[in-house]
Structures are given as structure tokens and as C-alpha cells.
Enzyme design. Sequence first.
Site, short mmCIF file in Angstrom:
data_model
loop_
_atom_site.label_atom_id
_atom_site.label_comp_id
_atom_site.label_asym_id
_atom_site.label_seq_id
_atom_site.Cartn_x
_atom_site.Cartn_y
_atom_site.Cartn_z
N GLN A 1 14.91 -18.65 -24.93
CA GLN A 1 13.64 -17.94 -24.94
C GLN A 1 13.76 -16.74 -25.86
OE1 GLN A 1 11.05 -19.03 -23.04
NE2 GLN A 1 9.56 -17.37 -23.13
N ASP B 1 7.07 -15.12 -27.21
CA ASP B 1 7.56 -15.21 -25.84
C ASP B 1 7.62 -16.69 -25.50
OD1 ASP B 1 8.44 -14.67 -23.31
OD2 ASP B 1 6.56 -13.79 -22.59
N TYR C 1 17.90 -6.72 -23.50
CA TYR C 1 17.08 -6.46 -24.68
C TYR C 1 17.99 -5.80 -25.71
CZ TYR C 1 12.72 -6.84 -21.90
OH TYR C 1 11.66 -7.25 -21.12
N HIS D 1 19.19 -11.13 -19.19
CA HIS D 1 17.96 -10.61 -19.79
C HIS D 1 18.17 -9.28 -20.51
CE1 HIS D 1 13.69 -10.07 -20.40
NE2 HIS D 1 13.39 -11.14 -19.68
N HIS E 1 11.06 -15.47 -13.05
CA HIS E 1 12.40 -14.87 -12.94
C HIS E 1 12.87 -14.67 -11.50
CE1 HIS E 1 12.54 -14.61 -17.15
NE2 HIS E 1 12.11 -13.38 -17.34
N GLU F 1 17.19 -15.30 -24.39
CA GLU F 1 17.63 -15.76 -23.07
C GLU F 1 17.95 -17.26 -23.14
OE1 GLU F 1 14.31 -14.43 -20.40
OE2 GLU F 1 13.73 -13.57 -22.33
N ASN G 1 12.66 -17.63 -16.10
CA ASN G 1 11.38 -18.00 -16.69
C ASN G 1 10.38 -18.43 -15.62
OD1 ASN G 1 9.43 -18.62 -18.87
ND2 ASN G 1 11.26 -18.61 -20.15
N ARG G 2 9.32 -19.13 -16.03
CA ARG G 2 8.16 -19.34 -15.17
C ARG G 2 8.15 -20.73 -14.51
NH1 ARG G 2 6.87 -16.24 -19.54
NH2 ARG G 2 5.75 -14.30 -19.05
#
Length: 391
Positions: free
Chosen positions: A328, A289, A219, A217, A143, A356, A117-118
Site C-alpha cells: 500500500q 492510497d 511514515y 505503518h 487496521h 505498507e 487495511n480495510r
Amino acid sequence: MILKPSLVSLALSACVLSAPGVQADTSETHPHAAVEQSTFGTLPDGRTATLYRIVNDQGMAMTVTDYGGIITSLDVPDRRGTLEDVVLGFDSLSNYLSTAYQRANPYFGAVIGRYGNRIAGGQFEIDGHTYTLAKNDGPNHLHGGDTGFSRVLWHATPFDNAEGSGVVLTYTSPDGDGGYPGQLATTVTYTLTDANQLVIDYRATTTKTTPVNLTQHSYFNLNGEGSGSVLDHQLMINADAFTPVDATLIPTGDITPVQGTPFDFTEPMAIGARIDQNTTQLERGKGYDHNFVLKRAADGNAMRLAARVIAPDSGRVMEVSTTEPGIQFYSGNFLDGTLTGKSGRPYGHRSGFALETQHYPDSPNQSAFPSTLLSPGDTYRSRTVYSFSTQ
């Protein structure tokens, strides 16, 4: 979960008792499973990436490559017993190295680190020293930056034991790598059990105090990758609150109740039911998100149910349990059809979702959030289990 050395053995024992699928003594054989190896492709520097195929005695199968620790496929039975691949990705290394993929950078199936993440402004402070990271997401770090764990070649060791079969991935990130302090020795273990569980165990140690937040991560599309939108999937997230974000998707520091908002997934709800509501948070994320603050396990167990997803068409059910405090939920908002997957069909808008497990975004700069700092002599441990069934 960051543990003092004296607590490691006790906490790990608790995880063994509470979480099926923990890696057992690899000297015990497991007669119903095998790990096959094949060449996946060649990196620009000439090194070879390997693909590992793991099959359990139910027929469920997973392929993993040592490049980025990427889960490239996951074949799961539907309510009729038909196996389909439910994760987005590609069938060759060249696709993951392509300019189009690197430009879009969706992190399909990869291990994320050092920090998932950020991190705001691409920097954080430890003991009065400011560390500067790559800004690869507008003004922020995302990430692990440009050279994160999703883009390295891990050392892989396949195993087959009484709990299941899988791959142990190891990688040592040098001191100063990407701007992070400390040499970080990381182990990620993927175990596929005969109960149709994918167990992911993370472990790390460091030589200097540093933030660590590892995740995976993948999908998912439980109707099969390339089968279209996931907006009809029914989602439950075991969270009464989420962390709202600013215009650059950095948490504001608030922890906001989900009740009465489009973020209330405490009861199963179609992903698409409220995704286009005119709210500031959904506009900022271009959909979902966001980090959800998970409820604690009622019995005090470190593992907690984080989410459950049901695909009405296929009948597949995925449950996510974790030791992490957050998850997340990303609804594939930036998939736009420019990438074509294994099925030969393009990955369109919201054709996959990610769940996540994690500590909260920007925790190094948010003192009210659970700490992600790992110190020398301590051990980072985290576990996530994806369990598959049908209804």
C-alpha cells in the site's frame, strides 16, 4: 504467507538463505550493538510503556516502544554521513495518547493487526458464519478497528546476536477480540543489522480459522521528519498493476494495469509528478492510497523487491523487499499540520509517505484475491526488509 506445519521449516530455511538480517540464535553475542531501555510513559490503566533504543555499528539507530510496537525514531545517515530521524512520530507516550492524535489516528510507526487495511462493511463470512467488526472508517473496518494492535501493550524482549540487535514483541489477542474469531498468538521481531537494514518478521497462530494481515505503518521522510513535503522523493514500485477502489476506498475487485496511468511507478518518478491529476482514483484517495500488485521475484525467491525511494536532497535511498504479494502506497494525504512532531515542526500535507507491505485490502470478501485465512495448525509468516543506503 500461511504455511502448513510440514512446510514451515523448509520455507523458513529458504528465507534465511534469501533474506539478510534474519534473527539468528540469540545465544550468539554481537559485540558492536546494544539495546538500551528507558521508561516511555504511563498508560491510563497505570501500566508503564518502555522505550528500546537499538544502535548498529554504522551508527544507525532505532527506538521502539512496546506500546503499539511503534517505531518512534529511525536515525539514518545521508550522503555526507549526517544522521537524521526519517520517520514521523513523537518523543513521549502522552503524544500518542492525546485526543488530537486519537482523533486524527494516522497510526505513526505502529504494528497493524489483526487485519491491515480495510474490510468492507466491517464484516466477513467464514463457513457460513458472518463476523461483525467495528466500523472505524466510514462504513468500513480499518487496521484492526478501535482496539487493534496499534493500541495494545506488547510484551517486549530485547536481543543482541550475530545478525544484529532488536526487539521481539509478542501479544495474544483473545478469541472474539474486536469481533475476530480465534485466539491469535502473534510475534513481531524488529532486527537492525550492521548493513543498515531494518528486518521485520511476523508470525502468528490461531485456535480458529481467521483472517490475518499484519503490517507496519511507519511514515517516512528521507530528508528528515518535519522537513516538509515528500513530493520530490523519487519512487519506484515493482508492480505492473494495482487494485482500484470505490468511493469508500474498498477494492472493486479489478486488477488494473498501471501502464498509461498516474499509478505507473515501474520507473522512478517524483511522488508529486502526477498526484494532482484529475482522475477518479486519485480523487477518491485524495492522492495515492492504493494497493499495488507486486511482480513475482524472477528467481522464484519468496522475497521480492517491492519499492525503492530516493530523496534527491539528502541522497538517502530506501529499498523495500517483502514476502507479501502487495504494498500500500500512501502519500500522507490527510496530514494537515494539526500534529507537531519530534522536531517541533507540524506535519503538513504530504510530509510523509507510507509503504505498507500486505495482502490485498478486503481479501476476506474478495475470492479472487490471495487468501488471508489462517487455520488452526497452520502458521502465518511474513517478512519485510527496509534497506538504507545513499547515492
